[in-house]
Scaffold this motif. Structure first.
Motif, PDB file in Angstrom:
ATOM      1  N   CYS A  44       0.862  -1.185   0.000  1.00  0.00           N
ATOM      2  CA  CYS A  44       0.000   0.000   0.000  1.00  0.00           C
ATOM      3  C   CYS A  44       0.899   1.235   0.000  1.00  0.00           C
ATOM      4  CB  CYS A  44      -0.900   0.010   1.230  1.00  0.00           C
ATOM      5  SG  CYS A  44      -1.932   1.492   1.352  1.00  0.00           S
ATOM      6  N   PRO A  45       0.844   2.076  -1.030  1.00  0.00           N
ATOM      7  CA  PRO A  45       1.793   3.190  -1.119  1.00  0.00           C
ATOM      8  C   PRO A  45       1.857   4.060   0.131  1.00  0.00           C
ATOM      9  CG  PRO A  45       0.690   2.926  -3.209  1.00  0.00           C
ATOM     10  CD  PRO A  45       0.009   1.970  -2.254  1.00  0.00           C
ATOM     11  N   ALA A  46       0.699   4.399   0.718  1.00  0.00           N
ATOM     12  CA  ALA A  46       0.697   5.263   1.905  1.00  0.00           C
ATOM     13  C   ALA A  46       1.269   4.568   3.131  1.00  0.00           C
ATOM     14  CB  ALA A  46      -0.720   5.750   2.195  1.00  0.00           C
ATOM     15  N   GLY A  47       1.476   3.259   3.053  1.00  0.00           N
ATOM     16  CA  GLY A  47       2.087   2.538   4.162  1.00  0.00           C
ATOM     17  C   GLY A  47       3.492   2.999   4.478  1.00  0.00           C
ATOM     18  N   LEU A  48       4.109   3.757   3.548  1.00  0.00           N
ATOM     19  CA  LEU A  48       5.454   4.252   3.832  1.00  0.00           C
ATOM     20  C   LEU A  48       5.465   5.145   5.064  1.00  0.00           C
ATOM     21  CD1 LEU A  48       6.403   7.452   2.931  1.00  0.00           C
ATOM     22  CD2 LEU A  48       5.558   6.587   0.757  1.00  0.00           C
ATOM     23  N   ALA A  49       4.345   5.815   5.359  1.00  0.00           N
ATOM     24  CA  ALA A  49       4.278   6.668   6.550  1.00  0.00           C
ATOM     25  C   ALA A  49       4.378   5.827   7.818  1.00  0.00           C
ATOM     26  CB  ALA A  49       2.993   7.478   6.552  1.00  0.00           C
ATOM     27  N   VAL A  50       3.742   4.667   7.819  1.00  0.00           N
ATOM     28  CA  VAL A  50       3.814   3.770   8.974  1.00  0.00           C
ATOM     29  C   VAL A  50       5.217   3.203   9.110  1.00  0.00           C
ATOM     30  CG1 VAL A  50       2.879   1.668  10.006  1.00  0.00           C
ATOM     31  CG2 VAL A  50       1.367   3.214   8.750  1.00  0.00           C
ATOM     32  N   MET A  51       5.812   2.801   7.979  1.00  0.00           N
ATOM     33  CA  MET A  51       7.162   2.248   8.042  1.00  0.00           C
ATOM     34  C   MET A  51       8.166   3.282   8.536  1.00  0.00           C
ATOM     35  SD  MET A  51       7.493  -0.368   4.808  1.00  0.00           S
ATOM     36  CE  MET A  51       7.034   0.777   3.509  1.00  0.00           C
ATOM     37  N   ALA A  52       8.008   4.542   8.095  1.00  0.00           N
ATOM     38  CA  ALA A  52       8.913   5.598   8.561  1.00  0.00           C
ATOM     39  C   ALA A  52       8.708   5.879  10.041  1.00  0.00           C
ATOM     40  CB  ALA A  52       8.692   6.862   7.740  1.00  0.00           C
ATOM     41  N   LYS A  53       7.446   5.939  10.459  1.00  0.00           N
ATOM     42  CA  LYS A  53       7.127   6.252  11.849  1.00  0.00           C
ATOM     43  C   LYS A  53       7.749   5.250  12.810  1.00  0.00           C
ATOM     44  CE  LYS A  53       4.626   7.818  15.411  1.00  0.00           C
ATOM     45  NZ  LYS A  53       4.939   9.115  16.068  1.00  0.00           N
ATOM     46  N   PHE A  54       7.649   3.959  12.464  1.00  0.00           N
ATOM     47  CA  PHE A  54       8.102   2.917  13.376  1.00  0.00           C
ATOM     48  C   PHE A  54       9.389   2.237  12.907  1.00  0.00           C
ATOM     49  CE2 PHE A  54       3.465   3.265  13.919  1.00  0.00           C
ATOM     50  CZ  PHE A  54       3.430   3.585  15.270  1.00  0.00           C
ATOM     51  N   GLU A  55      10.007   2.816  11.872  1.00  0.00           N
ATOM     52  CA  GLU A  55      11.277   2.310  11.340  1.00  0.00           C
ATOM     53  C   GLU A  55      11.190   0.818  11.024  1.00  0.00           C
ATOM     54  OE1 GLU A  55      14.747   3.704  13.464  1.00  0.00           O
ATOM     55  OE2 GLU A  55      13.700   5.495  14.132  1.00  0.00           O
ATOM     56  N   LEU A  56      10.142   0.447  10.293  1.00  0.00           N
ATOM     57  CA  LEU A  56       9.933  -0.940   9.905  1.00  0.00           C
ATOM     58  C   LEU A  56      10.713  -1.258   8.627  1.00  0.00           C
ATOM     59  CD1 LEU A  56       6.044  -1.143  10.357  1.00  0.00           C
ATOM     60  CD2 LEU A  56       7.820  -1.724  12.032  1.00  0.00           C
ATOM     61  N   ASN A  57      11.142  -2.501   8.502  1.00  0.00           N
ATOM     62  CA  ASN A  57      11.811  -3.010   7.295  1.00  0.00           C
ATOM     63  C   ASN A  57      13.087  -2.248   6.960  1.00  0.00           C
ATOM     64  OD1 ASN A  57       9.748  -4.999   6.675  1.00  0.00           O
ATOM     65  ND2 ASN A  57       8.451  -3.272   6.099  1.00  0.00           N
ATOM     66  N   GLY A  58      13.747  -1.720   7.986  1.00  0.00           N
ATOM     67  CA  GLY A  58      14.980  -0.975   7.765  1.00  0.00           C
ATOM     68  C   GLY A  58      16.068  -1.391   8.742  1.00  0.00           C
ATOM     69  N   TRP A  59      17.237  -0.816   8.532  1.00  0.00           N
ATOM     70  CA  TRP A  59      18.412  -1.157   9.345  1.00  0.00           C
ATOM     71  C   TRP A  59      18.519  -0.325  10.620  1.00  0.00           C
ATOM     72  CZ3 TRP A  59      21.758  -5.157   8.624  1.00  0.00           C
ATOM     73  CH2 TRP A  59      21.673  -5.846   7.408  1.00  0.00           C
ATOM     74  N   GLY A  60      17.748   0.759  10.737  1.00  0.00           N
ATOM     75  CA  GLY A  60      17.842   1.598  11.928  1.00  0.00           C
ATOM     76  C   GLY A  60      19.174   2.317  12.049  1.00  0.00           C
ATOM     77  N   GLN A  61      19.728   2.716  10.920  1.00  0.00           N
ATOM     78  CA  GLN A  61      21.051   3.317  10.884  1.00  0.00           C
ATOM     79  C   GLN A  61      20.984   4.819  11.115  1.00  0.00           C
ATOM     80  OE1 GLN A  61      23.956   2.114  11.029  1.00  0.00           O
ATOM     81  NE2 GLN A  61      25.199   2.420   9.214  1.00  0.00           N
ATOM     82  N   ASN A  62      22.010   5.360  11.773  1.00  0.00           N
ATOM     83  CA  ASN A  62      22.159   6.803  11.962  1.00  0.00           C
ATOM     84  C   ASN A  62      23.582   7.209  11.597  1.00  0.00           C
ATOM     85  OD1 ASN A  62      19.551   7.763  13.363  1.00  0.00           O
ATOM     86  ND2 ASN A  62      20.115   5.972  14.557  1.00  0.00           N
ATOM     87  N   THR A  63      23.768   8.503  11.398  1.00  0.00           N
ATOM     88  CA  THR A  63      25.107   9.003  11.093  1.00  0.00           C
ATOM     89  C   THR A  63      25.899   9.215  12.384  1.00  0.00           C
ATOM     90  OG1 THR A  63      24.620  11.372  11.251  1.00  0.00           O
ATOM     91  CG2 THR A  63      24.103  10.288   9.170  1.00  0.00           C
ATOM     92  N   THR A  64      27.172   9.472  12.215  1.00  0.00           N
ATOM     93  CA  THR A  64      27.977  10.003  13.309  1.00  0.00           C
ATOM     94  C   THR A  64      27.562  11.462  13.528  1.00  0.00           C
ATOM     95  OG1 THR A  64      29.694  10.690  11.756  1.00  0.00           O
ATOM     96  CG2 THR A  64      29.911   8.482  12.738  1.00  0.00           C
ATOM     97  N   PRO A  65      27.915  12.075  14.656  1.00  0.00           N
ATOM     98  CA  PRO A  65      27.594  13.498  14.851  1.00  0.00           C
ATOM     99  C   PRO A  65      28.163  14.346  13.711  1.00  0.00           C
ATOM    100  CG  PRO A  65      28.309  12.509  16.910  1.00  0.00           C
ATOM    101  CD  PRO A  65      28.550  11.483  15.852  1.00  0.00           C
ATOM    102  N   GLN A  66      27.322  15.227  13.179  1.00  0.00           N
ATOM    103  CA  GLN A  66      27.702  16.040  12.030  1.00  0.00           C
ATOM    104  C   GLN A  66      28.093  17.445  12.480  1.00  0.00           C
ATOM    105  OE1 GLN A  66      27.520  14.660   8.472  1.00  0.00           O
ATOM    106  NE2 GLN A  66      27.996  13.184  10.097  1.00  0.00           N
ATOM    107  N   PRO A  67      29.372  17.817  12.360  1.00  0.00           N
ATOM    108  CA  PRO A  67      29.829  19.118  12.861  1.00  0.00           C
ATOM    109  C   PRO A  67      29.058  20.303  12.289  1.00  0.00           C
ATOM    110  CG  PRO A  67      31.708  17.717  12.375  1.00  0.00           C
ATOM    111  CD  PRO A  67      30.498  16.988  11.870  1.00  0.00           C
ATOM    112  N   ALA A  68      28.718  20.251  10.991  1.00  0.00           N
ATOM    113  CA  ALA A  68      28.032  21.390  10.378  1.00  0.00           C
ATOM    114  C   ALA A  68      26.545  21.422  10.710  1.00  0.00           C
ATOM    115  CB  ALA A  68      28.224  21.360   8.865  1.00  0.00           C
TER     116      ALA A  68
END
Length: 529
Positions: A44-68
């Motif tokens: 369901c295309p709008a399901g991307l909002a649910v996946m983003a909200k709860f970080e589903l089907n992803g690696w849960g990755q973040n960056t290092t602290p960004q100086p800028a």
């Protein structure tokens, strides 16, 4: 024993596995760390909002602290599921500017100019508008107009024209510049990921084995030749062997990680981590870059036909669910970023250097923060950032995620263009087509009027628009990782096929170009065989 092992069932991996097994004499094993793409939130295309909200089907990755960016850690969502990021993205179909690919070729990569790669875009594509000089029909990757676009997406395009930008109904045609509605990778009102196009229809092929839940931990070598892959599945360490080649398609963050875990990369870094150096290749993990993006969010409490958390919004969502289940039309066929465009930060720019995404809801912190009420959001991202970062290992533990440092906005020119882009976007959002409804920019950004104030807002709120590339750069130089045939320099039987090989980021969303890279790689592999 297989002919090819594909590491990663994302956009590129799906193409490789599906295309290579068209030959019944070729046996392919595809390893995917995530599950099958069975979730309704994917289809369901709008399901991307649910996946983003709860970080589903992803690696849960973040960056290092960004100086800028005031030392904030940024979000780096990457798909961990069959289809990879094409199963969780906003489905916008964009190829980039023709000159992007001519630049690749000019950097010492013959065969990658626009005239060379255009046939692969066309071969991949099934554009529902039909075939013409710029589009293909009959390919596995379905491209369509939105079935039920929100009226405010059309109003955004109208506002862009009122602000002096041309209207463009095909950003993948003769010219990219202008504003309009995006085409999307949809089919029959559903998301059409690379997996759905290239892989799912062929899971029954006897020469294709797909192993999900399989985390690759090391590439196996005999001398300088890649001969297999070690992976972990359900707590067990297993191996699979390849007669011909190992094809690494784990993406711009995990492909360099797996190379380094296998002893291929910057020697000093590997020694520091405690990994024996099998092949000193300094460019592995270097040249990481991405499109930095900042959002202006406007509150419009009376505009109930926009997405929002309210009683009226809940009623609309329930009605949309019923309509989508019955006939795959209505509210839930949205990709949220329905409209946008490509504009110049200043009139003197030779080509657009900014991309806009117009979202039919109030998008805060990638949709992970709950925001009540109705409204809309405008994104602006920088198409050709000069800043470069890196992917490095956090440890020798193959299950640990790598350290991701895009080094956002480290170059002063990047910030200058972002400030100009912020102002250009605000000009569009202030045009009569939208202003007539009385929406108000949220206080977080509304007070920023001078360039210095806008810069401060960007440092506080900018982040990725989900397009990391370049960490296994293609080219002939000492800091390049693969050659123009995508073979890893100095090794045999190993290629990298994903967005990490891009010498420089394309001017737009990266999914379609990644599919193109894999389509071309298939011909390279067939020629080599």
């Amino acid at each position: 024993m297989f002919d090819y092992i594909v590491i990663g069932g994302g956009s590129a991996g799906s193409v490789l596995a599906g295309r290579l097994t068209e030959d019944p004499t070729v046996r392919v094993c595809l390893l995917e760390a995530g599950p099958a793409d069975s979730s309704v939130f994917i289809h369901c295309p709008a399901g991307l909002a649910v996946m983003a909200k709860f970080e589903l089907n992803g690696w849960g990755q973040n960056t290092t602290p960004q100086p800028a960016l005031n030392n904030r850690r940024g979000f780096q969502p990457r798909g961990k599921v069959l289809g990879g990021s094409s199963s969780i993205n906003a489905m916008v179909y964009i190829r980039g500017q023709h000159a992007d690919y001519d630049h690749w070729a000019a950097q010492g990569n013959p065969g990658w100019g626009w005239d060379d790669v255009k046939p692969y875009f066309l071969r991949a594509e099934n554009n529902e508008r039909g075939a013409d000089a710029w589009h293909g029909q009959g390919g596995p990757f379905n491209v369509a107009d939105l079935r039920s676009p929100n009226r405010f997406s059309h109003l955004f395009a109208k506002a862009g024209v009122q602000a002096g930008h041309p209207h463009n109904d095909d950003f993948n045609g003769a010219t990219q510049e202008g504003v309009g509605l995006y085409q999307v990778t949809h089919k029959n009102g559903e998301r059409h990921s690379a997996a759905k196009g290239y892989l799912t229809p062929h899971l029954g092929r006897p020469n294709l084995q797909v192993i999900t839940g399989a985390r690759a931990t090391r590439i196996l070598f005999e001398g300088r030749r890649a001969v297999g892959v070690e992976y972990r599945q359900g707590g067990r360490v297993q191996q699979v062997k390849a007669r011909r080649e190992v094809l690494l398609s784990a993406g711009a963050l995990l492909s360099p990680q797996l190379l380094m875990l296998s002893g291929i990369g910057p020697g000093a870094h590997l020694q520091q981590i405690g990994i024996p150096v099998m092949h000193n290749l300094p460019g592995v993990g270097a040249n990481l870059h991405d499109h930095p993006d900042v959002v202006q969010v406007l509150d419009a409490p009376n505009l109930k036909d926009l997405f929002g958390l309210s009683l009226a919004g809940m009623v609309s969502a329930l009605r949309g669910m019923a309509e989508w289940r019955r006939q795959r039309t209505g509210l839930l066929t949205t990709n949220f970023a329905e409209a946008g465009g490509f504009i110049k930060s200043t009139p003197g720019e030779p080509v657009p250097d900014l991309q806009l995404h117009f979202v039919i809801g109030k998008l805060v912190d990638h949709g992970r923060k709950t925001v009540f009420g109705h409204g809309y959001s405008g994104h602006v991202c920088l198409l050709q950032p000069k800043s470069r970062g890196s992917v490095t290992l956090a440890s020798s533990d193959p299950m640990a995620l790598p350290l991701v440092d895009p080094n956002f906005l480290a170059d002063e020119d990047d910030m200058r263009r972002m400030v100009q882009g912020f102002k250009r976007l605000r000009e569009i959002l202030a045009q009569p087509a939208l202003a007539q409804f009385g929406a108000r920019e949220l206080p977080a950004t509304a007070g920023a009027q001078t360039d210095a104030e806008i810069e401060a807002v960007i440092r506080q709120y900018a982040d990725t628009i989900y397009h990391p590339v370049g960490s296994c750069r293609m080219g002939p130089g000492p800091l390049d990782v693969v050659d123009a045939d995508l073979r890893v320099h100095g090794l045999d039987g190993l290629r990298v096929v994903d967005a990490s090989v891009m010498p420089r980021i394309v001017s737009g969303n990266t999914n379609a170009p990644t599919v193109m890279i894999a389509e071309k790689a298939v011909d390279l592999l067939r020629a080599a065989a």
